[in-house]
Scaffold this active site. Structure first.
Site, short mmCIF file in Angstrom:
data_model
loop_
_atom_site.label_atom_id
_atom_site.label_comp_id
_atom_site.label_asym_id
_atom_site.label_seq_id
_atom_site.Cartn_x
_atom_site.Cartn_y
_atom_site.Cartn_z
N ASP A 10 -1.92 -4.44 -8.79
CA ASP A 10 -2.91 -5.33 -9.37
C ASP A 10 -4.09 -4.45 -9.76
OD1 ASP A 10 -4.26 -4.78 -7.00
OD2 ASP A 10 -4.42 -6.87 -6.36
N CYS A 67 -1.83 -2.68 -4.04
CA CYS A 67 -2.99 -3.54 -4.29
C CYS A 67 -4.15 -2.93 -3.51
CB CYS A 67 -2.71 -4.99 -3.94
SG CYS A 67 -2.30 -5.34 -2.21
N THR A 69 -5.37 -3.59 -0.41
CA THR A 69 -5.03 -3.27 0.98
C THR A 69 -3.54 -3.03 1.19
OG1 THR A 69 -4.67 -5.58 1.60
CG2 THR A 69 -6.93 -4.71 1.84
N HIS A 99 14.93 3.53 9.70
CA HIS A 99 15.29 2.48 10.65
C HIS A 99 15.41 1.11 10.03
CE1 HIS A 99 14.09 4.67 14.62
NE2 HIS A 99 14.65 5.49 13.76
N HIS A 134 20.85 0.57 13.39
CA HIS A 134 19.76 0.00 12.60
C HIS A 134 20.28 -1.11 11.68
CE1 HIS A 134 17.38 3.22 14.18
NE2 HIS A 134 18.18 4.12 13.63
#
Length: 146
Positions: A10, A67, A69, A99, A134
């Site tokens: 963004d 973005c 954060t 993993h 995994h």
């Protein structure tokens, strides 16, 4: 692993996206940039959806979403059924691939410096899924209920 990376951001992740695209091309990857193409304010779910739809259409591709954060992109990608991981260091990037078989790396431009972000990206791309135990755990994600 595919040499094609689908990337989007963004406005809050635009500068880091641009740096990642440059690095990816230097490393020999083909990049599909899903936007945006400017710094105008925009809504992250739209660009996350564009990337996720391409990843869902081709299991070989990996994605990068950025973005401010990284939180919004991560939540949107996971909601859309793409296993995405918000990574703020190289260890998290390695574990997300090894993993958890994450197919989409999410980062936040406002919380991760460009140099570190490029190292995170490199580790994410260089790490292969470990499989075996995994995979059993990943399979449980869709089957376990509370």
């Amino acid at each position: 692993m595919s040499k094609t990376i689908v990337i989007g951001s963004d406005h809050g992740g635009y500068h880091l996206k641009t740096a990642c695209i440059k690095a990816l091309k230097e490393w020999g990857f083909t990049v599909e940039d899903e936007g945006p193409d400017c710094l105008d304010s925009c809504d992250y779910p739209i660009f996350a959806a564009k990337v996720c739809n391409k990843l869902k259409a081709d299991d070989e591709k990996l994605g990068v979403l950025i973005c401010g954060t990284g939180q919004g992109m991560t939540m949107t990608a996971n909601r859309m059924g793409v296993r995405a991981a918000l990574c703020t260091n190289e260890f998290l990037a390695r574990m997300a691939r090894e993993h958890n078989d994450a197919r989409c790396l999410c980062m936040g431009e406002r919380v991760t410096g460009q140099g570190l972000a490029l190292e995170i990206l490199k580790v994410f791309l260089d790490t292969q899924f470990g499989g075996e135990r995994h995979q059993r755990r990943i399979d449980l994600i869709d089957t376990v209920s509370l």
